[in-house]
Design a protein around this motif. Structure first.
Motif, mmCIF file in Angstrom:
data_model
loop_
_atom_site.group_PDB
_atom_site.id
_atom_site.type_symbol
_atom_site.label_atom_id
_atom_site.label_comp_id
_atom_site.label_asym_id
_atom_site.label_seq_id
_atom_site.Cartn_x
_atom_site.Cartn_y
_atom_site.Cartn_z
ATOM 1 N N GLN A 152 0.870 -1.220 0.048
ATOM 2 C CA GLN A 152 -0.026 0.039 0.021
ATOM 3 C C GLN A 152 1.072 1.388 -0.212
ATOM 4 N N TYR A 153 0.497 2.166 -1.059
ATOM 5 C CA TYR A 153 1.297 3.383 -0.945
ATOM 6 C C TYR A 153 0.137 4.588 -0.704
ATOM 7 N N ASP A 154 0.540 5.677 -0.802
ATOM 8 C CA ASP A 154 -0.327 6.789 -0.028
ATOM 9 C C ASP A 154 -1.832 6.717 -1.034
ATOM 10 N N ASP A 155 -1.663 6.702 -2.247
ATOM 11 C CA ASP A 155 -2.737 6.929 -3.084
ATOM 12 C C ASP A 155 -3.235 5.633 -3.788
ATOM 13 N N PHE A 156 -2.630 4.428 -3.633
ATOM 14 C CA PHE A 156 -3.195 3.361 -4.439
ATOM 15 C C PHE A 156 -2.337 1.851 -3.565
ATOM 16 N N TRP A 157 -2.907 0.855 -3.878
ATOM 17 C CA TRP A 157 -2.286 -0.300 -3.702
ATOM 18 C C TRP A 157 -2.055 -1.258 -4.728
ATOM 19 N N GLU A 158 -1.259 -2.056 -4.621
ATOM 20 C CA GLU A 158 -0.972 -3.334 -5.503
ATOM 21 C C GLU A 158 -1.111 -4.675 -4.852
ATOM 22 N N ASN A 159 -1.221 -5.688 -5.254
ATOM 23 C CA ASN A 159 -1.351 -6.969 -4.759
ATOM 24 C C ASN A 159 -0.766 -7.954 -5.352
ATOM 25 N N PHE A 160 -0.098 -9.001 -4.798
ATOM 26 C CA PHE A 160 0.988 -10.098 -5.222
ATOM 27 C C PHE A 160 0.825 -11.415 -4.586
ATOM 28 N N ALA A 161 0.931 -12.378 -5.223
ATOM 29 C CA ALA A 161 0.827 -13.763 -4.931
ATOM 30 C C ALA A 161 2.024 -14.132 -3.854
ATOM 31 N N THR A 162 3.187 -13.588 -3.905
ATOM 32 C CA THR A 162 4.083 -13.827 -2.819
ATOM 33 C C THR A 162 4.887 -12.758 -2.291
ATOM 34 N N PRO A 163 5.483 -12.882 -1.012
ATOM 35 C CA PRO A 163 6.318 -11.784 -0.839
ATOM 36 C C PRO A 163 7.432 -11.639 -1.450
ATOM 37 N N PHE A 164 7.979 -12.645 -2.261
ATOM 38 C CA PHE A 164 9.185 -12.362 -3.166
ATOM 39 C C PHE A 164 8.779 -11.528 -4.417
ATOM 40 N N GLU A 165 7.637 -11.513 -5.026
ATOM 41 C CA GLU A 165 6.889 -10.700 -5.757
ATOM 42 C C GLU A 165 7.004 -9.422 -5.229
#
Length: 84
Positions: A12-25
């Protein structure tokens, strides 16, 4: 498969978020976008219903690469095993 067992890493950033399958990604995304995005405000592991399982701390290693480290478990009911 049970949906409460499927998890995703949310960066999560200030104005958006990204999702990933693994911590490595997630680590790869964070490190490759440092110049453009700086560091995220929060990184967490969620199930597919949005329940937070735990949070990650960002730690810079001796090579200048940021790594995700599990934060201490705050809930006495959450049990982590080595395979998680």
């Amino acid at each position: 498969m049970r949906r409460d067992l499927v998890v995703q890493v949310i960066v999560q950033y200030d104005d958006f978020w990204e999702n990933f399958a693994t911590p490595f990604e997630a680590e790869s995304f964070i490190n490759s976008n440092l110049d453009e995005l700086d560091l995220p405000v929060m990184v967490r592991l969620e199930d597919m219903k949005g329940n937070v399982k735990w949070y990650y701390d960002l730690v810079e290693d001796e090579g200048g690469v940021y790594r995700l480290v599990d934060r201490e478990c705050e809930s006495p009911h959450l049990i982590r095993v080595g395979s998680n």
